[in-house]
Each structure stands twice: as C-alpha cells, then as structure tokens.
Design a protein around this motif. Sequence first.
Motif, PDB file in Angstrom:
ATOM      1  N   MET A 195       0.826  -1.218   0.000  1.00  0.00           N
ATOM      2  CA  MET A 195       0.000   0.000   0.000  1.00  0.00           C
ATOM      3  C   MET A 195       0.863   1.272   0.000  1.00  0.00           C
ATOM      4  N   GLY A 196       1.178   1.711  -1.198  1.00  0.00           N
ATOM      5  CA  GLY A 196       2.102   2.838  -1.330  1.00  0.00           C
ATOM      6  C   GLY A 196       1.521   4.166  -0.892  1.00  0.00           C
ATOM      7  N   SER A 197       0.217   4.213  -0.663  1.00  0.00           N
ATOM      8  CA  SER A 197      -0.413   5.475  -0.273  1.00  0.00           C
ATOM      9  C   SER A 197       0.027   5.896   1.138  1.00  0.00           C
ATOM     10  N   LYS A 198       0.437   4.909   1.935  1.00  0.00           N
ATOM     11  CA  LYS A 198       0.961   5.208   3.272  1.00  0.00           C
ATOM     12  C   LYS A 198       2.107   6.221   3.193  1.00  0.00           C
ATOM     13  N   GLU A 199       3.014   5.923   2.271  1.00  0.00           N
ATOM     14  CA  GLU A 199       4.179   6.801   2.114  1.00  0.00           C
ATOM     15  C   GLU A 199       3.785   8.188   1.631  1.00  0.00           C
ATOM     16  N   ARG A 200       2.798   8.172   0.725  1.00  0.00           N
ATOM     17  CA  ARG A 200       2.347   9.466   0.206  1.00  0.00           C
ATOM     18  C   ARG A 200       1.789  10.317   1.353  1.00  0.00           C
ATOM     19  N   ILE A 201       1.033   9.647   2.228  1.00  0.00           N
ATOM     20  CA  ILE A 201       0.450  10.366   3.363  1.00  0.00           C
ATOM     21  C   ILE A 201       1.528  10.892   4.293  1.00  0.00           C
ATOM     22  N   ILE A 202       2.499  10.058   4.541  1.00  0.00           N
ATOM     23  CA  ILE A 202       3.610  10.516   5.384  1.00  0.00           C
ATOM     24  C   ILE A 202       4.306  11.694   4.713  1.00  0.00           C
ATOM     25  N   ARG A 203       4.477  11.579   3.381  1.00  0.00           N
ATOM     26  CA  ARG A 203       5.132  12.659   2.647  1.00  0.00           C
ATOM     27  C   ARG A 203       4.299  13.940   2.739  1.00  0.00           C
ATOM     28  N   GLN A 204       2.973  13.777   2.648  1.00  0.00           N
ATOM     29  CA  GLN A 204       2.096  14.948   2.768  1.00  0.00           C
ATOM     30  C   GLN A 204       2.191  15.567   4.150  1.00  0.00           C
ATOM     31  N   LYS A 205       2.220  14.699   5.169  1.00  0.00           N
ATOM     32  CA  LYS A 205       2.345  15.208   6.533  1.00  0.00           C
ATOM     33  C   LYS A 205       3.652  15.974   6.694  1.00  0.00           C
ATOM     34  N   GLU A 206       4.693  15.402   6.162  1.00  0.00           N
ATOM     35  CA  GLU A 206       6.003  16.054   6.234  1.00  0.00           C
ATOM     36  C   GLU A 206       5.956  17.402   5.514  1.00  0.00           C
ATOM     37  N   ASP A 207       5.188  17.396   4.423  1.00  0.00           N
ATOM     38  CA  ASP A 207       5.053  18.599   3.621  1.00  0.00           C
ATOM     39  C   ASP A 207       4.390  19.718   4.418  1.00  0.00           C
ATOM     40  N   VAL A 208       3.375  19.372   5.188  1.00  0.00           N
ATOM     41  CA  VAL A 208       2.696  20.381   6.004  1.00  0.00           C
ATOM     42  C   VAL A 208       3.657  20.938   7.048  1.00  0.00           C
ATOM     43  N   LYS A 209       4.414  20.062   7.678  1.00  0.00           N
ATOM     44  CA  LYS A 209       5.402  20.508   8.671  1.00  0.00           C
ATOM     45  C   LYS A 209       6.358  21.513   8.027  1.00  0.00           C
ATOM     46  N   CYS A 210       6.777  21.164   6.822  1.00  0.00           N
ATOM     47  CA  CYS A 210       7.685  22.047   6.093  1.00  0.00           C
ATOM     48  C   CYS A 210       7.015  23.387   5.799  1.00  0.00           C
ATOM     49  N   LYS A 211       5.755  23.317   5.413  1.00  0.00           N
ATOM     50  CA  LYS A 211       5.015  24.541   5.117  1.00  0.00           C
ATOM     51  C   LYS A 211       4.888  25.420   6.358  1.00  0.00           C
ATOM     52  N   ILE A 212       4.650  24.787   7.495  1.00  0.00           N
ATOM     53  CA  ILE A 212       4.575  25.538   8.753  1.00  0.00           C
ATOM     54  C   ILE A 212       5.866  26.298   8.982  1.00  0.00           C
ATOM     55  N   LEU A 213       6.971  25.584   8.809  1.00  0.00           N
ATOM     56  CA  LEU A 213       8.272  26.205   9.071  1.00  0.00           C
ATOM     57  C   LEU A 213       8.552  27.359   8.117  1.00  0.00           C
ATOM     58  N   THR A 214       8.277  27.144   6.823  1.00  0.00           N
ATOM     59  CA  THR A 214       8.587  28.218   5.875  1.00  0.00           C
ATOM     60  C   THR A 214       7.657  29.418   6.078  1.00  0.00           C
ATOM     61  N   ALA A 215       6.392  29.137   6.416  1.00  0.00           N
ATOM     62  CA  ALA A 215       5.464  30.245   6.677  1.00  0.00           C
ATOM     63  C   ALA A 215       5.929  31.046   7.892  1.00  0.00           C
ATOM     64  N   ALA A 216       6.292  30.332   8.946  1.00  0.00           N
ATOM     65  CA  ALA A 216       6.778  30.993  10.159  1.00  0.00           C
ATOM     66  C   ALA A 216       8.005  31.837   9.837  1.00  0.00           C
ATOM     67  N   TRP A 217       8.893  31.253   9.063  1.00  0.00           N
ATOM     68  CA  TRP A 217      10.132  31.949   8.726  1.00  0.00           C
ATOM     69  C   TRP A 217       9.857  33.229   7.946  1.00  0.00           C
ATOM     70  N   GLN A 218       8.910  33.140   7.042  1.00  0.00           N
ATOM     71  CA  GLN A 218       8.535  34.309   6.244  1.00  0.00           C
ATOM     72  C   GLN A 218       8.041  35.435   7.147  1.00  0.00           C
ATOM     73  N   ILE A 219       7.170  35.072   8.094  1.00  0.00           N
ATOM     74  CA  ILE A 219       6.628  36.067   9.021  1.00  0.00           C
ATOM     75  C   ILE A 219       7.745  36.722   9.826  1.00  0.00           C
ATOM     76  N   VAL A 220       8.650  35.885  10.325  1.00  0.00           N
ATOM     77  CA  VAL A 220       9.751  36.409  11.143  1.00  0.00           C
ATOM     78  C   VAL A 220      10.634  37.347  10.321  1.00  0.00           C
ATOM     79  N   LYS A 221      10.914  36.929   9.086  1.00  0.00           N
ATOM     80  CA  LYS A 221      11.749  37.752   8.202  1.00  0.00           C
ATOM     81  C   LYS A 221      11.092  39.111   7.937  1.00  0.00           C
ATOM     82  N   ASN A 222       9.777  39.086   7.777  1.00  0.00           N
ATOM     83  CA  ASN A 222       9.062  40.320   7.428  1.00  0.00           C
ATOM     84  C   ASN A 222       8.764  41.204   8.637  1.00  0.00           C
TER      85      ASN A 222
END
Lengths: 199, 199
Positions: free
Chosen positions: A1-28
């Motif tokens: 069931m390869g969708s498991k990995e996709r989900i993990i990848r998506q979760k990781e992606d959200v974490k990454c998005k949180i970090l980059t969004a936070a960083w943008q706010i701090v920079k600005n």
Amino acid sequence: MGSKERIIRQKEDVKCKILTAAWQIVKNEGWQSLSMRKIADAIEYTAPIIYGYFENKEALLVEFTGKGFQNLACHLRAAKAKHRLPAKQLEAMWFAYWSFAFEEQEYYQLMFGVEVYCCEMGMNYPEEDLPWTIFSEVIQQLIDNSNNPKTDVCKKYYTFWSVIHGLICINIVRKGQSDELNQEILKDAITGIIRTITG
Amino acid sequence: MGSKERIIRQKEDVKCKILTAAWQIVKNEGWQSLSMRKIADAIEYTAPIIYGYFENKEALLVEFTGKGFQNLACHLRAAKAKHRLPAKQLEAMWFAYWSFAFEEQEYYQLMFGVEVYCCEMGMNYPEEDLPWTIFSEVIQQLIDNSNNPKTDVCKKYYTFWSVIHGLICINIVRKGQSDELNQEILKDAITGIIRTITG
DNA sequence: TTAAAGTATTTAACACCGTTAAGCAAAGGT
DNA sequence: ACCTTTGCTTAACGGTGTTAAATACTTTAA
C-alpha cells in the motif's frame, strides 16, 4: 500500500510549510509578531493543526534554533576550508561568524537571545555546542604550533566569542553603528587574540 | 488650599507604588511575566488606572531603562572615585559594570535587550549615553598621558564594551559559566586593552 | 454497498494579554 | 441643591497560546 508513504510525505510537507510560513513572518515582521494564528493563516489552516506537528510554540522556536546552529556550522566549515594555516582559518571563521549574525540576523537573535526569549538555553540540545566544537579544534591546532602549548583553549575561545558576540549584540540592539569602526575593532580583536596564542 | 499638595503627593505615591510593584514582579518572575493586570492586582487597583500614570507598557519599561542607566552611572562614578590613576579608575569602572550586570540583572537585560525586547533602542532618551560619557572621559585622560595621543577614544571604548558586554550576555543567556574563567577573561581583556592604550 | 472505525480539520472555549470607552460614585465648587 | 470634575471600575475589543469538543472525511470491515 504505497499510499501510506504518500500520506507521510504529505504530513512532512505540512510541517515544512509551517516552518517556511513561520520563517517568512519572522523575516518580514520580526520574532515579536510571530503567532500561531498567523502561521495557520499563511498555510490556509487553523491554528490547532500546528500542534499536530509541534508540541507548542517553544518547540517550533527550538526547531529554528537547531537549524540556525547547523546553518552557522556550515558557514564556519566553509570558511575554514578556504585556508590552510590555522591562523588564517580562525580569522576567516570569525569573520564568517560575523557575517552570519547579520545575514541571518533572525537566526542569530533566537540562537543567542538577542531581544528574543526562546527558552532555557542551558545545553538543552546538542547543536548548541557546534560552534565550540568547530572553533576549539582550530584553536587547539594553533596552540600546538605555538610557543605556549599549555594555553587554555576554552579561555581563548570565550575571549574571541565575547568580543565578537558583544560587538554583534551592540550593533543589532542599537542599530546604526559605524561599519568602519566595527571592522576595525573586529580585525584588531581577532588578530590581537591570535597573537596572544602564537606568542 | 493645602489639600492640593496632598493630592499631588498621593498621585505621586501611586506612581511610585506602580513602579515598585512592577519591579517586584520582575525580580520574582522575570520580564516575560510582567503584565499590567498583575501590577494592578499588586497595588489593589484595576489595570486601567496605570494608564493615568504611564501612556502604555512601553513607557513603563522606558522609565525602568532610564532608572537603570542612572543606577549604572552611580556605580561607575563610585568606582572611579575610589582611585586616582586613570588606568586604575578604568579597571575599577569596568569591574563595577560587570558587577552591576549581575547584581541588577533585570535592569541590565532591559537596558541592553538581553532576552528582552523593550523598544527601538536608538538614542531615544539621553540616559543611554551616560556610560559612554563617563567612560570616554577616563579613556581620554589615559590617552593623553600615553605615547599615542591620537588614539581613537570611541574605538577603545567599543572594544572594552564589546568584550565585557559579550561576556555578560553569554553568562546571562547560558547560565552556569565558570566564574574563575570569567574573571580571568575579564581581567586579561581589561589590562590587555589598557596596555594597547598606554603603549 | 453500507456500517463502523479512525483520522483530519474546524469550531468553541479558556485564560491570559494590552488598551480603550463607557459608566458610576464620591468630592468640589457655585 | 445642582452641576462638574475626578477617581475608579466594569465591560469590551482584538489579540495571544492552548485544549476539548464537534464535525467532516477516509479508510476499513461485514
């Protein structure tokens, strides 16, 4: 069931998005105005989802602190790699430290508590020791090649660090210092301390 | 109508109570947890009355910053008065600066943005220049009595300040440094820089 | 196919924060 | 006695970090 990995990848992606969004706010807008709700807005979610990726706001800041120290370590190693003589390496490394503090000011402020309170900074995570590890090696080499082979590495490191960190703090908190003066003090201090080692 | 004066005195008294209550909170719990409501609770009023005495929270912090700089100035002048030779005076003054930073740590943090954000620190109020004024006089004397009478006072001052402020910051943020090491570095730095002046 | 279980996401709420506007009650002057 | 001023409180606004409950959606099992 390869969708498991996709989900993990998506979760990781959200974490990454949180970090980059936070960083943008701090920079600005600076660390002062970083908030969970602002981050959530930026990634088009609501605030509580962040707590699925970070236990609390402090954990988020700790994550950045770790990244900051690794980032600094990269700069230091790169500077070191550009030279062969320990004295030249050390000089280049402290100048790299200086550059990092201003080019990545937000990191630096968080890492060393310059106008920002992150948490109890006492040795909580290993990255904090990276600068010491990298610098002490070179300082030790310099001592070994010198006339006073029993010089205290720790003391020399803290002497270097104090001047440079102090000068950086002063410049960040009271913005608008003379750059020429800074460079003079910086160069004098570094070469001066190196001379006390080489003898 | 003498009651006018009594009322003014009472008003002044409340302002004083606000300040001492705020100071108590900061001493006990740190700048992070100082709030208008806590102050009001401590003086048995409600929060809005504080705005009759201070425009906002920042104004309150600015008041403390001013007091801090005056306090520091006292310490520096007292240390200076204990000696006659400029070199000895300067040494004593920097040691006094060091002591102040730890005995009045809350003041120091606010004054120089150590883990605390107060406001834009750029020359907003005159007290900020007190240390420079006091130190530069002595440094100038030392230069005049030296072999290099055209040494830059400003540069020497910032060199002193950087080392000591840097060392203080490191000690406050990463609590638990070796005191012997601190004292060594401090003494070495001060005598070292003085020697670069006297020649 | 449909019901149950599990997961993702949101809404609502709590307890704070700084700050302002409206209300009230006591004192002062006329 | 009335009006005005003053001192203070209550209530409110919009913000913060954080948690619990409710909802929507997806996956699993029958």
